[in-house]
Scaffold this motif. Sequence first.
Motif, short mmCIF file in Angstrom:
data_model
loop_
_atom_site.label_atom_id
_atom_site.label_comp_id
_atom_site.label_asym_id
_atom_site.label_seq_id
_atom_site.Cartn_x
_atom_site.Cartn_y
_atom_site.Cartn_z
N CYS A 36 0.84 -1.19 0.00
CA CYS A 36 0.00 0.00 0.00
C CYS A 36 0.88 1.25 0.00
O CYS A 36 1.75 1.40 0.86
CB CYS A 36 -0.89 -0.01 1.23
N GLY A 38 -0.33 4.08 0.54
CA GLY A 38 -0.93 4.98 1.51
C GLY A 38 -0.31 4.82 2.89
O GLY A 38 0.12 5.79 3.51
N CYS A 39 -0.22 3.57 3.37
CA CYS A 39 0.27 3.33 4.74
C CYS A 39 1.56 2.52 4.77
O CYS A 39 2.15 2.34 5.83
CB CYS A 39 -0.80 2.62 5.57
N CYS A 50 -6.76 -1.34 0.36
CA CYS A 50 -5.91 -1.72 1.49
C CYS A 50 -6.78 -2.00 2.72
O CYS A 50 -7.60 -1.16 3.11
CB CYS A 50 -4.93 -0.60 1.80
N HIS A 52 -5.82 -2.01 5.71
CA HIS A 52 -5.32 -1.25 6.86
C HIS A 52 -5.81 0.20 6.83
O HIS A 52 -6.17 0.75 7.87
CB HIS A 52 -3.79 -1.29 6.88
N CYS A 53 -5.77 0.82 5.65
CA CYS A 53 -6.10 2.26 5.60
C CYS A 53 -7.13 2.60 4.51
O CYS A 53 -7.45 3.77 4.32
CB CYS A 53 -4.82 3.08 5.39
N SER A 55 -6.89 2.70 1.40
CA SER A 55 -6.37 3.34 0.19
C SER A 55 -6.54 2.39 -1.00
O SER A 55 -6.49 1.17 -0.85
CB SER A 55 -4.88 3.66 0.37
ZN LIG Z 1 -2.82 1.14 3.45
#
Ligand SMILES: [Zn+2]
Length: 146
Positions: A36, A38-39, A50, A52-53, A55
């Motif tokens: 990712c 993003g994170c 993603c 997790h975040c 994205s």
């Molecule tokens: Zn992420």
Amino acid sequence: MSVDLNTLKTPGPTITALSRPFWDAAAEGRLTIQHCEGCGKAVFYPRPICPHCWSKRLVWKDASGRGRLKSFSKVHKPGHPGWLPAAPYVVGLVELAEGPTMLSFILPGTRPQQIGDMLLLAPTAIGGRVLPAFRPVEPRAEEKPQ
Ligand SMILES: [Zn+2]
């Protein structure tokens, strides 16, 4: 396990547009997973977003091929008869060095598998296609108990 895994008559994976990069890399003997932008976290299995975040900026990167055996099962009665000639064999949850966990075929080592075993990617021809299997890292001689 003395059978040539490549002679197994096993069903192939269902390849989607999302998972195609994974299987294309596997055919070349590589393990590629999403990362990712993003994170910064690694992601497996392949997804559009993603976990997790959330994205959508996921890119494919080759994994190190290093992992740790998180759990495993010795299969005596396969769910598909095509695997029967290879039974018993081991499938395990491999915690990749990058973070995610994947289910994989675990090749036999010189001793019985144990939780926590260090593993290395071992691309293996199984049923006419190359799959990203893993094999145990054998303890070096100086690390063996006396
Ligand atoms: Zn992420």
